[in-house]
Design a protein around this motif. Structure first.
Motif, PDB file in Angstrom:
ATOM      1  N   ILE A 115      36.440  46.081  45.614  1.00  0.00           N
ATOM      2  CA  ILE A 115      36.889  44.608  46.469  1.00  0.00           C
ATOM      3  C   ILE A 115      37.684  44.030  45.467  1.00  0.00           C
ATOM      4  O   ILE A 115      37.070  43.631  44.332  1.00  0.00           O
ATOM      5  CB  ILE A 115      35.707  43.724  46.607  1.00  0.00           C
ATOM      6  CG1 ILE A 115      34.533  44.855  48.092  1.00  0.00           C
ATOM      7  CG2 ILE A 115      35.994  42.705  47.672  1.00  0.00           C
ATOM      8  CD1 ILE A 115      33.541  44.023  48.553  1.00  0.00           C
ATOM      9  N   TRP A 116      38.784  43.752  45.836  1.00  0.00           N
ATOM     10  CA  TRP A 116      39.160  43.030  45.073  1.00  0.00           C
ATOM     11  C   TRP A 116      40.052  41.660  45.807  1.00  0.00           C
ATOM     12  O   TRP A 116      39.845  41.886  46.303  1.00  0.00           O
ATOM     13  CB  TRP A 116      40.624  44.123  44.929  1.00  0.00           C
ATOM     14  CG  TRP A 116      41.357  44.560  44.049  1.00  0.00           C
ATOM     15  CD1 TRP A 116      40.557  46.260  43.754  1.00  0.00           C
ATOM     16  CD2 TRP A 116      41.706  45.323  42.843  1.00  0.00           C
ATOM     17  NE1 TRP A 116      41.281  47.108  43.269  1.00  0.00           N
ATOM     18  CE2 TRP A 116      41.437  46.378  41.908  1.00  0.00           C
ATOM     19  CE3 TRP A 116      42.138  44.364  41.778  1.00  0.00           C
ATOM     20  CZ2 TRP A 116      41.710  46.391  40.743  1.00  0.00           C
ATOM     21  CZ3 TRP A 116      42.124  44.592  40.679  1.00  0.00           C
ATOM     22  CH2 TRP A 116      42.070  45.548  40.040  1.00  0.00           C
ATOM     23  N   ILE A 117      40.064  40.761  44.919  1.00  0.00           N
ATOM     24  CA  ILE A 117      40.049  39.272  45.423  1.00  0.00           C
ATOM     25  C   ILE A 117      41.317  38.777  44.589  1.00  0.00           C
ATOM     26  O   ILE A 117      41.295  38.726  43.370  1.00  0.00           O
ATOM     27  CB  ILE A 117      38.773  38.468  45.072  1.00  0.00           C
ATOM     28  CG1 ILE A 117      37.407  39.475  45.670  1.00  0.00           C
ATOM     29  CG2 ILE A 117      39.103  37.663  45.514  1.00  0.00           C
ATOM     30  CD1 ILE A 117      36.921  39.758  44.994  1.00  0.00           C
ATOM     31  N   GLY A 118      42.325  38.146  44.910  1.00  0.00           N
ATOM     32  CA  GLY A 118      43.254  37.523  44.105  1.00  0.00           C
ATOM     33  C   GLY A 118      42.947  36.161  44.811  1.00  0.00           C
ATOM     34  O   GLY A 118      42.830  35.652  45.770  1.00  0.00           O
ATOM     35  N   VAL A 119      43.486  35.562  43.393  1.00  0.00           N
ATOM     36  CA  VAL A 119      43.120  33.687  43.382  1.00  0.00           C
ATOM     37  C   VAL A 119      43.875  33.315  43.376  1.00  0.00           C
ATOM     38  O   VAL A 119      45.325  33.303  42.414  1.00  0.00           O
ATOM     39  CB  VAL A 119      41.731  33.359  42.565  1.00  0.00           C
ATOM     40  CG1 VAL A 119      40.497  33.992  43.583  1.00  0.00           C
ATOM     41  CG2 VAL A 119      42.136  33.544  41.307  1.00  0.00           C
ATOM     42  N   PHE A 120      44.213  31.153  43.221  1.00  0.00           N
ATOM     43  CA  PHE A 120      45.222  30.613  43.103  1.00  0.00           C
ATOM     44  C   PHE A 120      44.788  30.174  41.034  1.00  0.00           C
ATOM     45  O   PHE A 120      43.535  29.570  41.425  1.00  0.00           O
ATOM     46  CB  PHE A 120      45.505  29.902  44.225  1.00  0.00           C
ATOM     47  CG  PHE A 120      46.129  28.608  43.958  1.00  0.00           C
ATOM     48  CD1 PHE A 120      47.977  29.358  44.159  1.00  0.00           C
ATOM     49  CD2 PHE A 120      46.573  27.494  42.698  1.00  0.00           C
ATOM     50  CE1 PHE A 120      49.042  28.290  43.953  1.00  0.00           C
ATOM     51  CE2 PHE A 120      47.406  26.473  42.608  1.00  0.00           C
ATOM     52  CZ  PHE A 120      48.876  26.998  42.701  1.00  0.00           C
ATOM     53  N   GLY A 121      45.700  30.450  41.009  1.00  0.00           N
ATOM     54  CA  GLY A 121      45.594  29.707  39.730  1.00  0.00           C
ATOM     55  C   GLY A 121      44.074  31.022  38.694  1.00  0.00           C
ATOM     56  O   GLY A 121      43.923  30.297  37.505  1.00  0.00           O
ATOM     57  N   GLY A 122      43.830  31.921  38.981  1.00  0.00           N
ATOM     58  CA  GLY A 122      43.194  33.007  37.960  1.00  0.00           C
ATOM     59  C   GLY A 122      43.235  34.102  38.213  1.00  0.00           C
ATOM     60  O   GLY A 122      42.124  35.420  37.567  1.00  0.00           O
TER      61      GLY A 122
END
Length: 185
Positions: A115-122
């Motif tokens: 599972i890939w998770i894209g985040v704001f600022g990380g």
């Protein structure tokens, strides 16, 4: 055209996903709507574990059929949908300690079960077999905001950031597309 007049929680749509014959619609302020082909219902912010903003940016499902729901300030929730007419439940959650920040922008369930998770600022985090791998600009990511994630037939993961796109394959970032390569900004 569907709007709040038809039952959507907000007119600003952030993501759409089909799940078990129902269309799920993430919104910016109205949470997660379900459309069964006839009418809308909403899965509550509290039931989904969303922050007070009630935004859904990341929406996908894992290999077990659980919904992956994320938004700014909410982290990523693994949500097991309930039987018809029943509430579901959160069965797992990743917060900022695992993702770098709790501000989820995108999710992707890869063909290898990760599972890939894209985040704001990380940047981006890959979760596979209980292990977390974070990618940030220090590892070659072109920015720390991952707004989109896609997979090609060869299993490569493409991560779209605020500064361009990178290709991740075989444990490393191996390609990049930026304005210099012709992307429009």
């Amino acid at each position: 055209n569907f709007t709040t007049r038809d039952g959507l929680g907000d007119n600003r749509i952030t993501c759409i996903k089909e799940h078990n014959g129902v269309i799920l619609i993430g919104t910016r302020g109205g949470g997660l709507a379900r459309y069964n082909g006839k009418s809308f219902s909403t899965i509550s912010r509290i039931e989904l574990g969303l922050s007070g903003w009630n935004w859904v940016f990341g929406l996908n499902e894992d290999s077990a059929g659980n919904l992956l729901v994320g938004g700014p300030g909410s982290g990523l929730q693994f949500y097991q949908t309930g039987a018809a007419g029943k509430k579901g439940k959160i069965i797992n959650r990743f917060g900022g300690d695992k993702l770098g920040t709790p501000h989820v922008l995108s999710t992707h369930s890869a063909s290898d079960g990760s599972i890939w998770i894209g985040v704001f600022g990380g940047g981006a985090t890959r979760y596979h077999n209980g292990e977390f791998l974070r990618l940030t600009p220090n590892e070659g990511l072109l920015g720390d905001q991952v707004w989109s994630i896609a997979e090609t037939d060869d299993g490569s993961i493409w991560l779209g950031t605020q500064n361009g796109v990178v290709k991740y394959n075989n444990g490393k970032i191996s390609g990049r597309l930026t304005k210099q390569e012709g992307l429009a900004f």
